[in-house]
Design a protein around this motif. Structure first.
Motif, PDB file in Angstrom:
ATOM      1  N   TRP A 120      21.070  -0.218   4.614  1.00  0.00           N
ATOM      2  CA  TRP A 120      19.720  -0.575   4.154  1.00  0.00           C
ATOM      3  C   TRP A 120      19.060  -1.523   5.161  1.00  0.00           C
ATOM      4  N   GLY A 121      19.845  -2.463   5.662  1.00  0.00           N
ATOM      5  CA  GLY A 121      19.329  -3.409   6.645  1.00  0.00           C
ATOM      6  C   GLY A 121      18.910  -2.704   7.930  1.00  0.00           C
ATOM      7  N   ARG A 122      19.788  -1.805   8.398  1.00  0.00           N
ATOM      8  CA  ARG A 122      19.466  -1.065   9.628  1.00  0.00           C
ATOM      9  C   ARG A 122      18.207  -0.230   9.441  1.00  0.00           C
ATOM     10  N   PHE A 123      18.114   0.414   8.280  1.00  0.00           N
ATOM     11  CA  PHE A 123      16.961   1.267   7.992  1.00  0.00           C
ATOM     12  C   PHE A 123      15.664   0.451   8.040  1.00  0.00           C
ATOM     13  N   ASN A 124      15.721  -0.742   7.492  1.00  0.00           N
ATOM     14  CA  ASN A 124      14.507  -1.564   7.442  1.00  0.00           C
ATOM     15  C   ASN A 124      14.179  -2.242   8.761  1.00  0.00           C
ATOM     16  N   GLU A 125      15.082  -2.124   9.727  1.00  0.00           N
ATOM     17  CA  GLU A 125      14.783  -2.665  11.049  1.00  0.00           C
ATOM     18  C   GLU A 125      14.135  -1.616  11.960  1.00  0.00           C
ATOM     19  N   LEU A 126      14.005  -0.390  11.437  1.00  0.00           N
ATOM     20  CA  LEU A 126      13.327   0.650  12.229  1.00  0.00           C
ATOM     21  C   LEU A 126      11.848   0.295  12.347  1.00  0.00           C
ATOM     22  N   THR A 127      11.323   0.460  13.533  1.00  0.00           N
ATOM     23  CA  THR A 127       9.918   0.106  13.765  1.00  0.00           C
ATOM     24  C   THR A 127       8.996   1.091  13.043  1.00  0.00           C
ATOM     25  N   ILE A 128       8.059   0.538  12.309  1.00  0.00           N
ATOM     26  CA  ILE A 128       7.087   1.370  11.592  1.00  0.00           C
ATOM     27  C   ILE A 128       5.930   1.682  12.536  1.00  0.00           C
ATOM     28  N   PRO A 129       5.462   2.946  12.552  1.00  0.00           N
ATOM     29  CA  PRO A 129       4.313   3.269  13.405  1.00  0.00           C
ATOM     30  C   PRO A 129       3.140   2.312  13.136  1.00  0.00           C
ATOM     31  N   TYR A 130       2.456   1.921  14.178  1.00  0.00           N
ATOM     32  CA  TYR A 130       1.434   0.870  14.118  1.00  0.00           C
ATOM     33  C   TYR A 130       0.424   1.077  12.986  1.00  0.00           C
ATOM     34  N   TYR A 131      -0.086   2.283  12.882  1.00  0.00           N
ATOM     35  CA  TYR A 131      -1.161   2.508  11.896  1.00  0.00           C
ATOM     36  C   TYR A 131      -0.647   2.651  10.460  1.00  0.00           C
ATOM     37  N   LEU A 132       0.660   2.748  10.294  1.00  0.00           N
ATOM     38  CA  LEU A 132       1.205   2.825   8.935  1.00  0.00           C
ATOM     39  C   LEU A 132       1.597   1.457   8.398  1.00  0.00           C
ATOM     40  N   ARG A 133       1.612   0.450   9.277  1.00  0.00           N
ATOM     41  CA  ARG A 133       2.118  -0.869   8.863  1.00  0.00           C
ATOM     42  C   ARG A 133       1.259  -1.499   7.756  1.00  0.00           C
ATOM     43  N   VAL A 134      -0.041  -1.579   7.981  1.00  0.00           N
ATOM     44  CA  VAL A 134      -0.899  -2.257   7.000  1.00  0.00           C
ATOM     45  C   VAL A 134      -0.861  -1.543   5.645  1.00  0.00           C
ATOM     46  N   PRO A 135      -1.081  -0.205   5.598  1.00  0.00           N
ATOM     47  CA  PRO A 135      -0.993   0.436   4.270  1.00  0.00           C
ATOM     48  C   PRO A 135       0.398   0.318   3.658  1.00  0.00           C
ATOM     49  N   GLY A 136       1.429   0.397   4.502  1.00  0.00           N
ATOM     50  CA  GLY A 136       2.799   0.295   3.993  1.00  0.00           C
ATOM     51  C   GLY A 136       3.072  -1.068   3.378  1.00  0.00           C
ATOM     52  N   PHE A 137       2.715  -2.137   4.085  1.00  0.00           N
ATOM     53  CA  PHE A 137       2.961  -3.494   3.571  1.00  0.00           C
ATOM     54  C   PHE A 137       2.079  -3.790   2.365  1.00  0.00           C
ATOM     55  N   LYS A 138       0.869  -3.225   2.362  1.00  0.00           N
ATOM     56  CA  LYS A 138      -0.014  -3.442   1.206  1.00  0.00           C
ATOM     57  C   LYS A 138       0.544  -2.752  -0.034  1.00  0.00           C
ATOM     58  N   LEU A 139       1.130  -1.568   0.182  1.00  0.00           N
ATOM     59  CA  LEU A 139       1.750  -0.857  -0.939  1.00  0.00           C
ATOM     60  C   LEU A 139       2.934  -1.676  -1.467  1.00  0.00           C
ATOM     61  N   TYR A 140       3.731  -2.182  -0.539  1.00  0.00           N
ATOM     62  CA  TYR A 140       4.889  -3.014  -0.923  1.00  0.00           C
ATOM     63  C   TYR A 140       4.400  -4.242  -1.703  1.00  0.00           C
ATOM     64  N   ALA A 141       3.338  -4.858  -1.188  1.00  0.00           N
ATOM     65  CA  ALA A 141       2.789  -6.056  -1.838  1.00  0.00           C
ATOM     66  C   ALA A 141       2.283  -5.726  -3.240  1.00  0.00           C
ATOM     67  N   PHE A 142       1.659  -4.549  -3.386  1.00  0.00           N
ATOM     68  CA  PHE A 142       1.140  -4.145  -4.683  1.00  0.00           C
ATOM     69  C   PHE A 142       2.279  -3.922  -5.681  1.00  0.00           C
ATOM     70  N   ILE A 143       3.351  -3.244  -5.195  1.00  0.00           N
ATOM     71  CA  ILE A 143       4.466  -2.917  -6.094  1.00  0.00           C
ATOM     72  C   ILE A 143       5.224  -4.186  -6.505  1.00  0.00           C
ATOM     73  N   PHE A 144       5.500  -5.065  -5.540  1.00  0.00           N
ATOM     74  CA  PHE A 144       6.370  -6.209  -5.826  1.00  0.00           C
ATOM     75  C   PHE A 144       5.617  -7.533  -6.010  1.00  0.00           C
ATOM     76  N   GLY A 145       4.307  -7.486  -5.994  1.00  0.00           N
ATOM     77  CA  GLY A 145       3.521  -8.677  -6.308  1.00  0.00           C
ATOM     78  C   GLY A 145       3.514  -9.736  -5.221  1.00  0.00           C
ATOM     79  N   VAL A 146       3.385  -9.299  -3.983  1.00  0.00           N
ATOM     80  CA  VAL A 146       3.314 -10.275  -2.884  1.00  0.00           C
ATOM     81  C   VAL A 146       1.871 -10.763  -2.748  1.00  0.00           C
ATOM     82  N   ASN A 147       1.704 -12.078  -2.648  1.00  0.00           N
ATOM     83  CA  ASN A 147       0.368 -12.635  -2.434  1.00  0.00           C
ATOM     84  C   ASN A 147       0.093 -12.675  -0.920  1.00  0.00           C
ATOM     85  N   LEU A 148      -0.649 -11.696  -0.449  1.00  0.00           N
ATOM     86  CA  LEU A 148      -0.848 -11.580   1.004  1.00  0.00           C
ATOM     87  C   LEU A 148      -1.708 -12.706   1.570  1.00  0.00           C
ATOM     88  N   SER A 149      -2.473 -13.370   0.725  1.00  0.00           N
ATOM     89  CA  SER A 149      -3.325 -14.451   1.236  1.00  0.00           C
ATOM     90  C   SER A 149      -2.495 -15.666   1.664  1.00  0.00           C
TER      91      SER A 149
END
Lengths: 50, 422
Positions: free
Chosen positions: B77-106
């Motif tokens: 799981w750790g190795r998988f999460n160290e894979l580099t995410i394509p540049y344009y997928l990072r923001v939507p990906g992290f925002k989705l993660y934040a939405f699901i797990f309640g991360v306060n991005l501010s």
């Protein structure tokens, strides 16, 4: 992930008959928790006061 | 063969989860049986026995989980999460993660989410300065992390209540023996700041109250141990001249207390004879969306650490209810030391998704590592050579961090380390 704290702290002291106006009250001094079970906390918020 | 390869229609179908779990369980059962056979064949030989896996009791879900190679899954799981995410997928990906797990991005220190190359980096994010103010009361014990209070209270007879009446002993959580005087010295340096502190320790004995000057800031014993000073009054009452031998007297007081209590009772029992004290505990659970760095709740001195290379079960509230002694099964780093009222311990417990525990001032520590087992085996072998039983953990001392304090000093609210994915 979880963090478990185990620590030593002063015990509360129950007032004696003389000090407590004739009856024993709640322990005073010592450690006093300021949280409740299930409460969400942030870094730096007080869990207890000694 | 050519035509068969070209013309045969391939249909992809997902393997049912139950089938996958059964297959993994059967494979793990096979591995366990093979290992048992190997151990039996080596009985009587000089090779020390490896750590035996403790079989937990509990409902079928726990039994199934106990057959899974959780540490291997965690590393994967750790190795998988160290894979580099394509540049344009990072923001939507992290925002989705934040939405699901309640991360306060501010609150995130780096507003441009593109700068996080993968989920592991985002998970171990820092926060903007000032978003976590410390409680102004100097007598408060602070929350070490963002999370949920699972349980807290007073320890009776050396037993900590886990959840819903399930108890486990402090001996099982922290280790049954007093920290060893002969434990190897950990490499407790974390950078230039502490290199300076190390050098300046030579000045401690000369300057009494001041114990280090780092980048122009003078660290004194009173501001290290904020709060009531055992013998000389509160810090504000401390005289500003350098005539009072504060450091030696505090050290000797603590040492005298510790030595006086060694003979009686368990090693973690209250040490101070001056003030009636008791043992207290608090358990904080960090959810996947929480800020995963942890901080010091009080000013204290870490004297040693014990690394228990256990399993990596999930530590979700459900499993805490259903798996007795969960904290004593999982991989954990027990930091042992003292604060102004006596004994203090701080135990980050790993989980399947966050098996890597990082301690900022301990460069040697490696958790959830393939080399961990080797280190544990080496420790077992060395214990066998000394004719001592193997205690189940690798121990190291921070005594070299400060000769006067005999440990690594941590300030109130100071960042200590964190949990990393995998």
């Amino acid at each position: 992930s979880t963090i478990v704290l185990v620590f030593e702290a002063p015990k509360g002291r129950r007032p004696t008959m003389d000090e407590g106006e004739g009856h024993e009250g709640e322990p005073e001094g010592g450690l006093r928790w300021t949280i409740t079970e299930g409460q969400k906390v942030k870094v730096g918020e007080a869990l207890a006061v000694v | 063969l050519n035509s068969a390869l070209k013309n045969t229609k391939i249909e992809w179908k997902p393997i049912p989860i139950a089938l996958g779990v059964t297959f993994l369980g059967a494979f793990q059962l096979y591995r366990i049986q093979r290992r048992e056979k190997h151990i039996q064949s080596n009985e009587g030989a000089d090779i020390p026995r490896k750590r035996e896996r403790i079989r937990p009791s509990g409902p079928w879900t726990v039994q199934v989980m106990s057959t899974l190679p959780l540490k291997a899954l965690s590393r994967l799981w750790g190795r998988f999460n160290e894979l580099t995410i394509p540049y344009y997928l990072r923001v939507p990906g992290f925002k989705l993660y934040a939405f699901i797990f309640g991360v306060n991005l501010s609150e995130v220190a780096e507003p441009d989410l593109h700068t996080y190359p993968n989920l592991a980096a985002f998970f171990y994010r820092t926060l903007k300065p000032g978003v976590r103010p410390l409680d102004p009361n100097p007598h408060a014990i602070l929350s070490p992390a963002d999370g949920k209070v699972i349980q807290f209270g007073h320890i009776e007879n050396g037993e900590v209540e886990q959840v819903k009446g399930v108890t486990y002993s402090l001996d099982a959580l922290l280790g049954s023996e007093r920290p060893s005087q002969n434990a190897p010295i950990a490499d407790a340096r974390i950078g230039a700041k502490h290199e300076h502190m190390k050098v300046d320790h030579e000045d401690i004995l000369r300057t009494d109250q001041e114990f280090a000057k780092v980048n122009g800031i003078t660290y004194t014993l009173p501001n290290l141990f904020s709060g009531p000073w055992p013998k000389h009054g509160t810090p504000s009452e401390m005289p500003s001249d350098q005539s009072m031998p504060a450091a030696p007297s505090i050290e000797s007081e603590v040492r005298a207390d510790l030595e006086g209590s060694e003979a009686a009772g368990p090693w973690w029992a209250p040490t101070s004879a001056k003030t009636p004290t008791g043992l207290y505990f608090c358990v904080i659970y960090l959810a996947p969306g929480d800020y995963h760095r942890f901080h010091s709740p009080v000013s204290w001195v870490v004297e040693s650490r014990r690394h228990f290379a256990g399993e990596l079960y999930s530590v979700s509230p459900y499993l805490q209810r259903t798996l007795p002694g969960l904290f004593t099964l999982n991989e954990r780093v027990v930091l042992l030391g003292r604060w102004r009222w006596g004994f203090f311990s701080y135990t980050p417990v790993g989980a399947t998704n966050v098996g890597s525990i990082k301690i900022n001032f301990d460069r040697e520590l490696r958790t959830n590592s393939l080399t961990t087992d080797t280190a544990a085996d080496r420790a077992a072998h060395e214990a066998a050579k000394r004719g001592e039983p193997y205690s189940g953990f690798a121990e190291a001392s921070y005594v070299n961090a400060s000769r006067v304090l005999r440990g690594h000093a941590l300030g109130r609210g100071e960042e200590m380390g964190g949990f990393q994915l995998g």
